[in-house]
Write a protein that holds these residues in place. Structure first.
Motif, PDB file in Angstrom:
ATOM      1  N   ALA A 231       0.827  -1.203   0.000  1.00 31.24           N
ATOM      2  CA  ALA A 231       0.000   0.000   0.000  1.00 31.24           C
ATOM      3  C   ALA A 231       0.864   1.257   0.000  1.00 31.24           C
ATOM      4  N   GLY A 232       1.960   1.236   0.743  1.00 29.97           N
ATOM      5  CA  GLY A 232       2.824   2.406   0.783  1.00 29.97           C
ATOM      6  C   GLY A 232       3.486   2.681  -0.560  1.00 29.97           C
ATOM      7  N   ASP A 234       2.211   1.860  -3.497  1.00 26.63           N
ATOM      8  CA  ASP A 234       1.161   2.380  -4.385  1.00 26.63           C
ATOM      9  C   ASP A 234       0.899   3.860  -4.107  1.00 26.63           C
ATOM     10  N   ASN A 235       0.929   4.241  -2.836  1.00 25.59           N
ATOM     11  CA  ASN A 235       0.728   5.658  -2.497  1.00 25.59           C
ATOM     12  C   ASN A 235       1.876   6.518  -3.023  1.00 25.59           C
ATOM     13  N   TRP A 236       3.099   5.989  -2.949  1.00 22.12           N
ATOM     14  CA  TRP A 236       4.244   6.739  -3.461  1.00 22.12           C
ATOM     15  C   TRP A 236       4.131   6.937  -4.974  1.00 22.12           C
ATOM     16  N   ALA A 238       1.351   7.013  -6.649  1.00 21.20           N
ATOM     17  CA  ALA A 238       0.256   7.948  -6.875  1.00 21.20           C
ATOM     18  C   ALA A 238       0.702   9.389  -6.637  1.00 21.20           C
ATOM     19  N   GLN A 239       1.539   9.619  -5.629  1.00 21.26           N
ATOM     20  CA  GLN A 239       2.052  10.963  -5.384  1.00 21.26           C
ATOM     21  C   GLN A 239       2.948  11.431  -6.530  1.00 21.26           C
ATOM     22  N   ASP A 242       0.852  12.512  -9.367  1.00 19.77           N
ATOM     23  CA  ASP A 242       0.162  13.778  -9.144  1.00 19.77           C
ATOM     24  C   ASP A 242       1.077  15.000  -9.299  1.00 19.77           C
TER      25      ASP A 242
END
Length: 395
Positions: A231-232, A234-236, A238-239, A242
């Motif tokens: 999950a971490g 995937d968040n990285w 996504a950031q 963005d």
């Protein structure tokens, strides 16, 4: 007491070593852990010789000191088969053991070899390794994630317990990519591509660096390697997506310029052919890629049309030849057409040519050179005034 504390004052800096972390001997990646085991085993094997030699050196110096009248004095002694056997046999056995250990270890830990396990208890399943393309710049690191379509500068993020395959190259000088907690060191060289496999088994933030000197900004050529859960990671990603920044060829050429202590940055989109163009040194528009150039060379070259395959550069860049005879810098471009070649040859001023003397070599009291079989290397030849049969009359 004052004299005693003065003699112990040299121990004062030792508490500062408490802040050091033995990351090489206590890494968080399986490859680095196996390398640490190899290092420890090799050191222990060598200590089998080093410790007795150091102890015997001190013992001999004390035993046979000038003031010890009880030591045996034997000036006629010059040989001992037993001592010779011990002195040579034990080191030879140690060298054999070190050779076997190194042979097995270097093959199992070959940076090009895909991982066979995640850790000591978990073999690699059908999980595909994460692809990370690394470019060593002056003086920063560029990481491209082709699967995710993002890129970052001076910041690396990978998931825990997933094999990672690094594909590396460099822009100008050879550099060394090293994450001590993850895997061994691997070189990154311009115009070449190297590979490194590794894995993180523990989440955390680790240090990555250039382990060999590479110029003025070398000291700031460091990055943070983040080992994250699924999950971490995937968040990285996504950031990074963005960020809105695009890493195309023009942006890369700006990024490639030497700079120091660059702050981490991310790119949401990356040219999918960028890394291949970096390896083949053809990021600039109009430059022929090395792969294309080698393909033409393998076919025998371009012949006469090849002389028109250069263009003058306004600004000298990476891989630009710098002639010593005053010629302007140039680069190889695409293949010219037949019409362009005819125009170039037609506009050229024909040079005045003088007849060449094709008669045998002559010299005063000198014989003609002889080959290894005794044959004359310069046979008699006559100057041809007409082209041979079948020659191209238009050439």
């Amino acid at each position: 007491m004052t004299h005693f504390f003065k003699r112990l004052s040299w121990l004062a800096p030792l508490p500062l070593l408490a802040g050091c972390e033995a990351v090489v001997l206590r890494p968080s990646g399986d490859i680095a852990a196996r390398q640490a085991e190899l290092l420890v085993q090799s050191t222990l094997l060598m200590l089998i010789i080093i410790v007795p030699v150091m102890a015997l050196t001190v013992w001999f110096a004390w035993r046979y000191r000038a003031s010890n009248r009880q030591a045996t004095y034997n000036p006629d002694w010059d040989h001992s088969t037993k001592l010779e056997l011990v002195i040579w046999a034990i080191p030879l056995l140690i060298i054999v053991c070190l050779g076997a250990l190194t042979w097995v270890g270097t093959h199992l830990l070959d940076p090009y070899r895909p991982l066979d396990r995640i850790d000591a208890e978990t073999p690699v399943s059908n999980q595909q390794p994460l692809q990370v393309q690394v470019v060593a710049m002056d003086w920063k690191w560029l990481f491209i994630y082709p699967e995710q379509g993002v890129a970052s500068v001076n910041e690396l993020a990978v998931p825990v317990d997933r094999p990672v395959q690094f594909t590396l190259t460099a822009t100008s000088v050879m550099n060394a990519f090293y994450i001590p907690a993850m895997a061994g060191m691997i070189y990154a060289m311009p115009g070449m591509q190297t590979t490194l496999h590794g894995v993180f088994n523990e989440a955390g933030e680790y240090q990555g660096l250039a382990s060999h000197y590479s110029g003025h900004g070398f000291s700031g050529m460091r990055f943070k390697a983040h080992a994250l859960d699924g999950a971490g990671f995937d968040n990285w990603v996504a950031q990074a997506a963005d960020s809105g920044e695009t890493l195309d060829r023009a942006r890369y050429l700006e990024l490639e310029k030497p700079s120091e202590n660059v702050a981490p940055m991310a790119f949401a989109q990356v040219d999918p052919q960028l890394f291949n163009r970096v390896v083949n040194m053809c990021v600039e528009d109009g430059r022929m890629c090395m792969a294309e150039m080698m393909a033409y060379d393998a076919q025998g070259g371009l012949g006469l049309p090849g002389i028109a395959n250069v263009t003058v550069l306004a600004e000298a860049g990476r891989g630009t030849p710098r002639p010593v005879l005053g010629l302007p810098p140039f680069q190889v471009t695409g293949i010219c057409t037949v019409e362009e070649l005819d125009q170039m040859l037609a506009s050229a001023v024909p040079a005045e040519s003088t007849p060449r003397d094709m008669s045998p070599l002559r010299g005063r009291a000198l014989e003609a050179p002889q080959g290894i079989l005794g044959r004359n290397l310069i046979p008699n030849r006559l100057t041809q005034t007409t082209p041979p049969a079948g020659a191209d009359q238009n050439l």
